[in-house]
Design a protein around this motif. Structure first.
Motif, PDB file in Angstrom:
ATOM      1  N   ASP A  68       0.807  -1.223   0.000  1.00  0.00           N
ATOM      2  CA  ASP A  68       0.000   0.000   0.000  1.00  0.00           C
ATOM      3  C   ASP A  68       0.839   1.273   0.000  1.00  0.00           C
ATOM      4  OD1 ASP A  68      -2.309  -1.530   0.113  1.00  0.00           O
ATOM      5  OD2 ASP A  68      -2.371  -1.523   2.300  1.00  0.00           O
ATOM      6  N   PHE A  69       2.145   1.143  -0.079  1.00  0.00           N
ATOM      7  CA  PHE A  69       3.014   2.303   0.059  1.00  0.00           C
ATOM      8  C   PHE A  69       2.726   3.371  -0.996  1.00  0.00           C
ATOM      9  CE2 PHE A  69       7.507   4.117  -0.350  1.00  0.00           C
ATOM     10  CZ  PHE A  69       7.316   5.012   0.682  1.00  0.00           C
ATOM     11  N   LEU A  70       2.670   2.986  -2.269  1.00  0.00           N
ATOM     12  CA  LEU A  70       2.424   3.966  -3.325  1.00  0.00           C
ATOM     13  C   LEU A  70       1.037   4.575  -3.199  1.00  0.00           C
ATOM     14  CD1 LEU A  70       4.020   2.269  -6.472  1.00  0.00           C
ATOM     15  CD2 LEU A  70       5.035   3.950  -4.921  1.00  0.00           C
ATOM     16  N   ALA A  71       0.058   3.765  -2.804  1.00  0.00           N
ATOM     17  CA  ALA A  71      -1.297   4.286  -2.627  1.00  0.00           C
ATOM     18  C   ALA A  71      -1.336   5.323  -1.508  1.00  0.00           C
ATOM     19  CB  ALA A  71      -2.258   3.144  -2.318  1.00  0.00           C
ATOM     20  N   LYS A  72      -0.546   5.112  -0.455  1.00  0.00           N
ATOM     21  CA  LYS A  72      -0.484   6.089   0.632  1.00  0.00           C
ATOM     22  C   LYS A  72       0.123   7.406   0.152  1.00  0.00           C
ATOM     23  CE  LYS A  72       0.001   2.596   4.281  1.00  0.00           C
ATOM     24  NZ  LYS A  72       0.937   1.987   5.258  1.00  0.00           N
ATOM     25  N   LEU A  73       1.074   7.327  -0.762  1.00  0.00           N
ATOM     26  CA  LEU A  73       1.701   8.537  -1.293  1.00  0.00           C
ATOM     27  C   LEU A  73       0.770   9.297  -2.236  1.00  0.00           C
ATOM     28  CD1 LEU A  73       5.282   7.181  -2.121  1.00  0.00           C
ATOM     29  CD2 LEU A  73       4.510   8.348  -0.047  1.00  0.00           C
ATOM     30  N   ALA A  74      -0.204   8.583  -2.821  1.00  0.00           N
ATOM     31  CA  ALA A  74      -1.122   9.191  -3.778  1.00  0.00           C
ATOM     32  C   ALA A  74      -2.425   9.641  -3.131  1.00  0.00           C
ATOM     33  CB  ALA A  74      -1.428   8.203  -4.903  1.00  0.00           C
ATOM     34  N   ALA A  75      -2.563   9.466  -1.820  1.00  0.00           N
ATOM     35  CA  ALA A  75      -3.821   9.763  -1.142  1.00  0.00           C
ATOM     36  C   ALA A  75      -4.098  11.259  -1.101  1.00  0.00           C
ATOM     37  CB  ALA A  75      -3.784   9.200   0.282  1.00  0.00           C
ATOM     38  N   ALA A  76      -5.356  11.600  -0.808  1.00  0.00           N
ATOM     39  CA  ALA A  76      -5.729  13.013  -0.668  1.00  0.00           C
ATOM     40  C   ALA A  76      -4.893  13.668   0.424  1.00  0.00           C
ATOM     41  CB  ALA A  76      -7.218  13.124  -0.354  1.00  0.00           C
ATOM     42  N   SER A  77      -4.703  12.961   1.536  1.00  0.00           N
ATOM     43  CA  SER A  77      -3.779  13.399   2.583  1.00  0.00           C
ATOM     44  C   SER A  77      -2.639  12.382   2.607  1.00  0.00           C
ATOM     45  CB  SER A  77      -4.487  13.466   3.942  1.00  0.00           C
ATOM     46  OG  SER A  77      -3.610  13.934   4.948  1.00  0.00           O
ATOM     47  N   PRO A  78      -1.577  12.636   1.868  1.00  0.00           N
ATOM     48  CA  PRO A  78      -0.567  11.608   1.619  1.00  0.00           C
ATOM     49  C   PRO A  78       0.391  11.397   2.781  1.00  0.00           C
ATOM     50  CG  PRO A  78       0.099  13.642   0.580  1.00  0.00           C
ATOM     51  CD  PRO A  78      -1.277  13.895   1.154  1.00  0.00           C
ATOM     52  N   ALA A  79       1.014  10.228   2.785  1.00  0.00           N
ATOM     53  CA  ALA A  79       2.136   9.985   3.694  1.00  0.00           C
ATOM     54  C   ALA A  79       3.265  10.932   3.289  1.00  0.00           C
ATOM     55  CB  ALA A  79       2.590   8.530   3.594  1.00  0.00           C
ATOM     56  N   ARG A  80       3.886  11.563   4.287  1.00  0.00           N
ATOM     57  CA  ARG A  80       4.927  12.547   4.007  1.00  0.00           C
ATOM     58  C   ARG A  80       6.302  11.903   4.064  1.00  0.00           C
ATOM     59  NH1 ARG A  80       2.509  16.916   1.639  1.00  0.00           N
ATOM     60  NH2 ARG A  80       0.467  17.201   2.618  1.00  0.00           N
ATOM     61  N   LEU A  81       7.120  12.215   3.060  1.00  0.00           N
ATOM     62  CA  LEU A  81       8.474  11.663   3.006  1.00  0.00           C
ATOM     63  C   LEU A  81       9.551  12.736   2.962  1.00  0.00           C
ATOM     64  CD1 LEU A  81       8.132   8.745   0.404  1.00  0.00           C
ATOM     65  CD2 LEU A  81       7.816   8.662   2.878  1.00  0.00           C
ATOM     66  N   PHE A  82       9.170  13.990   2.757  1.00  0.00           N
ATOM     67  CA  PHE A  82      10.196  15.013   2.554  1.00  0.00           C
ATOM     68  C   PHE A  82       9.708  16.361   3.050  1.00  0.00           C
ATOM     69  CE2 PHE A  82       7.547  14.623  -1.163  1.00  0.00           C
ATOM     70  CZ  PHE A  82       7.259  15.927  -1.528  1.00  0.00           C
ATOM     71  N   LEU A  83      10.663  17.245   3.321  1.00  0.00           N
ATOM     72  CA  LEU A  83      10.415  18.627   3.688  1.00  0.00           C
ATOM     73  C   LEU A  83      11.475  19.496   3.013  1.00  0.00           C
ATOM     74  CD1 LEU A  83       9.688  18.468   7.554  1.00  0.00           C
ATOM     75  CD2 LEU A  83       8.124  19.341   5.797  1.00  0.00           C
ATOM     76  N   PRO A  84      11.191  20.783   2.782  1.00  0.00           N
ATOM     77  CA  PRO A  84      12.209  21.671   2.197  1.00  0.00           C
ATOM     78  C   PRO A  84      13.330  21.933   3.204  1.00  0.00           C
ATOM     79  CG  PRO A  84      10.248  22.922   2.799  1.00  0.00           C
ATOM     80  CD  PRO A  84       9.896  21.471   2.986  1.00  0.00           C
TER      81      PRO A  84
END
Length: 354
Positions: free
Chosen positions: A185-201
């Motif tokens: 489900d990892f990619l689906a979590k990244l594509a969600a309306a409120s996605p899993a966060r992996l990065f910040l500026p």
């Protein structure tokens, strides 16, 4: 959902394969900034291989640059709708619910547990700083694993069998996530309306982190932003789901320019947005979103009287007859769309009680 017939611009967020172009068209919205030297040319602002949205392949005519859209919101917190409307994701769904790279140039999945992500060369945040694997490293090592920020440990959506991934920075544009077990489900979590966060500026956020900032400067920033400690400061300034910090760089199509509290929040187009249409026009087509704060009780009435150009929030099926009747008097169109919620009633325990 209500749309005004006078609104000419499209929200282009459909995912199709990219191809190279020799020239791109810069929005007139940035003409003054370009002439003053405040913004580089469009070719320097786009990634080397931008995301191309083929509108004709979707049965639509390509749009034109320009225009503002008014929306009504019930309060400051409802600016959280904009990251959903933007729908810029590492990977995202197309209209057939198939996943494609978006912010990513490409991705590779092995055994449903090893995910290798390749970023677009030259992709920049809205402030012009580079998007690189350092933004992913910073989020994981300095934020997700920091017990003062994430007191409960790494975000639960990044755990498999209660174990975090091994994260490797392969090079400046490549990062790899590896779990011991499958994470289908990892990619689906990244594509969600409120996605899993992996990065910040990282270049911006490091000024609020105790590892990279002096105690004296942190104390000044804590006082200025009215937080209790450095971790609270970092959380406040990094909030992407509800973009209340205008200085926070974003990858979304529109960026907030208004500090709360306010009666109107202005989101303007991101000059470094990574998508173009098949004619080379940098997306989005729309220049601005104007989110006007009003009482939730009168959103439907104001929408029917022409105070909103696009309205998908604050309306209910009970308003349908009233709004359809307004079509006869005003240039608006009422559309029904399916709700994705399983239930409209929920019981939420108080998780903040001492």
């Amino acid at each position: 959902m209500i749309t005004r017939r006078t609104t000419l611009a499209l929200l282009a967020s459909v995912f199709l394969p990219a191809y190279a172009r020799a020239a791109y068209t810069d929005p007139a919205y940035f003409k003054e900034k370009r002439e003053k030297g405040e913004l580089p040319d469009i070719a320097e602002r786009l990634p080397k291989n931008p995301r191309v949205i083929d509108m004709k392949a979707l049965g639509r005519e390509p749009g034109k640059h320009g225009g503002s859209v008014r929306m009504l919101i019930g309060g400051q917190r409802d600016i959280r709708l904009m990251p959903i409307s933007n729908y810029a994701r590492l990977v995202g769904y197309d209209e057939k619910f198939e996943l494609h790279p978006d912010i990513l140039e490409s991705y590779d999945v092995q055994e449903e547990r090893i995910f290798t992500f390749k970023l677009r060369e030259g992709h920049k945040w809205s402030d012009g700083s580079d998007l690189t694997s350092e933004d992913f490293r910073y989020f994981w090592e300095d934020v997700a694993l920091n017990k003062e920020i994430h007191k409960g440990g790494p975000p639960i959506e990044l755990l498999v069998n209660n174990q975090p991934p091994l994260i490797e920075v392969i090079d400046r544009l490549t990062v790899r996530y590896t779990w011991e077990g499958p994470n289908p489900d990892f990619l689906a979590k990244l594509a969600a309306a409120s996605p899993a966060r992996l990065f910040l500026p990282a270049a911006y956020m490091k000024q609020f982190h105790i590892k990279y900032q002096t105690a004296e400067n942190l104390a000044k920033l804590i006082k200025k932003n009215k937080t209790d400690d450095w971790s609270g400061l970092h959380i406040k300034m990094s909030r992407q789901v509800r973009p209340e910090n205008p200085a926070l760089p974003t990858l979304d199509a529109w960026r907030n320019t208004t500090s709360p509290p306010a009666e109107q929040f202005v989101f303007e187009r991101n000059p470094y947005y990574h998508r173009v249409d098949e004619n080379g026009l940098q997306l989005p087509y729309l220049d601005r979103f104007l989110l006007n704060v009003t009482s939730s009780d009168i959103i439907s009435a104001k929408t029917a009287s022409g105070d909103s150009d696009l309205q998908y929030f604050g309306l209910d099926f009970a308003d349908y007859t009233f709004l359809k009747d307004a079509e006869k008097r005003f240039p608006l169109k009422v559309n029904l769309y399916k709700r994705s919620q399983g239930s409209r009633i929920a019981l939420l325990p108080n998780l903040n009680c001492a």
